[in-house]
Scaffold this active site. Structure first.
Site, PDB file in Angstrom:
ATOM      1  CB  SER A 153      -0.093  -0.203   1.336  1.00  0.00           C
ATOM      2  OG  SER A 153      -1.583   1.249   1.458  1.00  0.00           O
ATOM      3  CE1 TYR A 165      -4.275  -2.303   5.183  1.00  0.00           C
ATOM      4  CE2 TYR A 165      -2.854  -0.643   4.372  1.00  0.00           C
ATOM      5  CZ  TYR A 165      -4.067  -1.594   3.646  1.00  0.00           C
ATOM      6  OH  TYR A 165      -4.000  -1.395   2.819  1.00  0.00           O
TER       7      TYR A 165
HETATM    8  P1  NAP Z   1     -11.393  -5.714   0.222  1.00  0.00           P
HETATM    9  O1  NAP Z   1     -12.492  -4.875  -0.618  1.00  0.00           O
HETATM   10  O2  NAP Z   1     -11.868  -5.697   1.597  1.00  0.00           O
HETATM   11  O3  NAP Z   1     -11.575  -7.194   0.063  1.00  0.00           O
HETATM   12  C1  NAP Z   1     -10.184  -8.541   1.213  1.00  0.00           C
HETATM   13  C2  NAP Z   1     -11.409  -9.151   0.579  1.00  0.00           C
HETATM   14  O4  NAP Z   1     -10.179 -10.959   1.440  1.00  0.00           O
HETATM   15  C3  NAP Z   1     -12.440  -9.544   1.287  1.00  0.00           C
HETATM   16  O5  NAP Z   1     -13.609 -10.682   0.604  1.00  0.00           O
HETATM   17  C4  NAP Z   1     -12.667  -9.799   2.390  1.00  0.00           C
HETATM   18  O6  NAP Z   1     -13.201 -11.237   3.274  1.00  0.00           O
HETATM   19  C5  NAP Z   1     -11.095 -10.207   2.341  1.00  0.00           C
HETATM   20  N1  NAP Z   1     -10.150 -11.855   3.948  1.00  0.00           N
HETATM   21  C6  NAP Z   1     -10.206 -10.812   4.376  1.00  0.00           C
HETATM   22  N2  NAP Z   1      -9.268 -11.455   5.214  1.00  0.00           N
HETATM   23  C7  NAP Z   1      -9.268 -13.181   5.292  1.00  0.00           C
HETATM   24  C8  NAP Z   1      -8.998 -14.366   5.287  1.00  0.00           C
HETATM   25  N3  NAP Z   1      -8.000 -14.317   6.524  1.00  0.00           N
HETATM   26  N4  NAP Z   1      -8.812 -15.216   4.532  1.00  0.00           N
HETATM   27  C9  NAP Z   1      -9.460 -15.355   3.120  1.00  0.00           C
HETATM   28  N5  NAP Z   1      -9.899 -14.281   2.529  1.00  0.00           N
HETATM   29  C10 NAP Z   1      -9.736 -12.843   4.000  1.00  0.00           C
HETATM   30  O7  NAP Z   1     -10.401  -5.406   0.237  1.00  0.00           O
HETATM   31  P2  NAP Z   1      -9.650  -4.297  -1.060  1.00  0.00           P
HETATM   32  O8  NAP Z   1      -9.673  -2.744  -1.091  1.00  0.00           O
HETATM   33  O9  NAP Z   1      -9.350  -5.611  -2.266  1.00  0.00           O
HETATM   34  O10 NAP Z   1      -8.324  -5.320  -0.399  1.00  0.00           O
HETATM   35  C11 NAP Z   1      -7.456  -5.875  -0.912  1.00  0.00           C
HETATM   36  C12 NAP Z   1      -6.025  -5.735  -0.735  1.00  0.00           C
HETATM   37  O11 NAP Z   1      -5.726  -4.358  -1.632  1.00  0.00           O
HETATM   38  C13 NAP Z   1      -5.512  -5.653   1.233  1.00  0.00           C
HETATM   39  O12 NAP Z   1      -4.729  -6.707   1.430  1.00  0.00           O
HETATM   40  C14 NAP Z   1      -5.607  -4.273   1.017  1.00  0.00           C
HETATM   41  O13 NAP Z   1      -4.448  -4.097   2.609  1.00  0.00           O
HETATM   42  C15 NAP Z   1      -4.595  -4.217  -0.163  1.00  0.00           C
HETATM   43  N6  NAP Z   1      -5.596  -2.058  -0.738  1.00  0.00           N
HETATM   44  C16 NAP Z   1      -6.033  -1.832  -0.129  1.00  0.00           C
HETATM   45  C17 NAP Z   1      -6.545  -0.285  -0.748  1.00  0.00           C
HETATM   46  C18 NAP Z   1      -7.831   0.483  -1.185  1.00  0.00           C
HETATM   47  O14 NAP Z   1      -7.422   1.709  -0.819  1.00  0.00           O
HETATM   48  N7  NAP Z   1      -8.856  -0.599  -1.287  1.00  0.00           N
HETATM   49  C19 NAP Z   1      -4.644   0.501  -1.033  1.00  0.00           C
HETATM   50  C20 NAP Z   1      -3.553  -0.217  -0.911  1.00  0.00           C
HETATM   51  C21 NAP Z   1      -4.016  -1.604  -0.476  1.00  0.00           C
HETATM   52  P3  NAP Z   1     -14.478 -10.222   4.568  1.00  0.00           P
HETATM   53  O15 NAP Z   1     -14.801  -9.147   3.923  1.00  0.00           O
HETATM   54  O16 NAP Z   1     -15.279 -11.659   5.095  1.00  0.00           O
HETATM   55  O17 NAP Z   1     -13.171  -9.438   5.740  1.00  0.00           O
END
Ligand code: NAP
Length: 264
Positions: A153, A165
């Site tokens: 990130s 985080y």
């Molecule tokens: P998201 O929409 O919340 O999707 C993440 C998915 O991972 C959700 O379906 C979640 O399920 C699942 N998950 C969480 N814990 C888990 C576990 N223990 N085992 C299996 N699945 C699990 O998040 P996103 O924004 O797409 O983020 C994806 C990645 O990108 C993350 O690593 C995040 O830190 C990174 N990121 C995101 C952003 C942003 O702005 N969105 C920016 C930088 C980096 P639940 O819904 O049940 O938790």
């Protein structure tokens, strides 16, 4: 690496970035293994991919569990006999200040709880490690061209309110360099590793953030809007096909040069 005919395993594939990467790679001809603890969401994405003519299996699993990791790798190999990409998108945020003084007394009224600390470390750091370790084992033993992807990130540089985080995301940015160094030392030649460090991206994760703080942060993004998950998917496709990209972490932030303060 040719995307067409390759096999990609994606964790966190039921939502957000993982879902977008799955659909993008499927559109380019990859076969997908979609892992999420939100199993119904992973199944929905798999059905949508199949309805568009792609191939996908959905696996309900918790990336923090070593048993679950072994199971989803085994199910992927059973379905496709091959593994080429492992993209560790499962992640969580549990924001909070390490110490919050009580306004009335000036004494510390609240601390960042061990539960919030451990939940983030377990999913973002240990989950990424387990997924990529076991995927790399399969790739090394199978001899297929492989790519490991960590999701870091822009907050890897240190975001207030995200001690947990940011600590995981700086580690995810570093992992590809160490993994590839070890592969090189031990003669494992078929596996590359890259990190992707997104800026603020339009996914459900951001709905968990303080929305006033988010509006403030967007003022510092030259792009003037959130990054789209499809833009991250397209960067991952480029990393897969361009073999010169290895052992590094690439930012995709819309130009954000520093994180803003999210917690007042
Ligand atoms: P998201 O929409 O919340 O999707 C993440 C998915 O991972 C959700 O379906 C979640 O399920 C699942 N998950 C969480 N814990 C888990 C576990 N223990 N085992 C299996 N699945 C699990 O998040 P996103 O924004 O797409 O983020 C994806 C990645 O990108 C993350 O690593 C995040 O830190 C990174 N990121 C995101 C952003 C942003 O702005 N969105 C920016 C930088 C980096 P639940 O819904 O049940 O938790």
């Amino acid at each position: 690496m040719d995307i067409k005919g390759s096999v990609a395993l994606i964790t966190g594939a039921g939502n957000g970035i993982g879902q977008a990467v799955a659909k993008h790679l499927s559109a380019k001809g990859a076969k997908l293994a979609l892992v999420d603890r939100a199993e119904a969401e992973a199944r929905r994405v798999a059905e949508e991919i199949k309805a568009s003519g792609g191939q996908a299996i959905a696996i309900g699993a918790d990336v923090t569990s070593e048993e679950d990791t072994a199971r989803f790798i085994a199910e992927t190999l059973k379905a496709y006999n091959q593994l080429n990409m492992a993209i560790a998108c499962a992640g969580v945020i549990r924001d909070g200040l390490m110490l919050s003084p009580d306004k009335a007394t000036g004494k510390i009224g609240k601390k960042l709880g061990l539960d919030k600390w451990k939940q983030v470390i377990d999913v973002n750091l240990t989950g990424t490690f387990l997924t990529l370790r076991d995927a790399a084992e399969a790739m090394a033993n199978g001899g297929w061209k492989g790519l490991l992807v960590t999701i870091s990130s822009v907050n890897k540089v240190g975001q207030v309110g995200q001690l947990n985080y940011s600590s995981t995301k700086v580690a995810c940015a570093l992992m590809p360099k160490i993994m590839v160094g070890e592969f090189h030392m031990r003669g494992i030649k078929n596996i590359r590793a890259v990190g992707i460090a997104p800026g603020y991206t339009a996914t459900p994760m951001l709905t968990g953030m303080n929305q006033d703080a988010l509006a403030g942060i967007l003022k510092d993004v030259p792009l003037g809007r959130l990054v789209e998950p499809t833009e991250i998917a397209s960067l991952i496709e480029h990393c897969a096909t361009n073999e010169a990209i290895n052992a590094t972490t690439l930012e995709i932030t819309g130009g954000l040069c520093y994180p803003g303060a999210i917690a007042k």
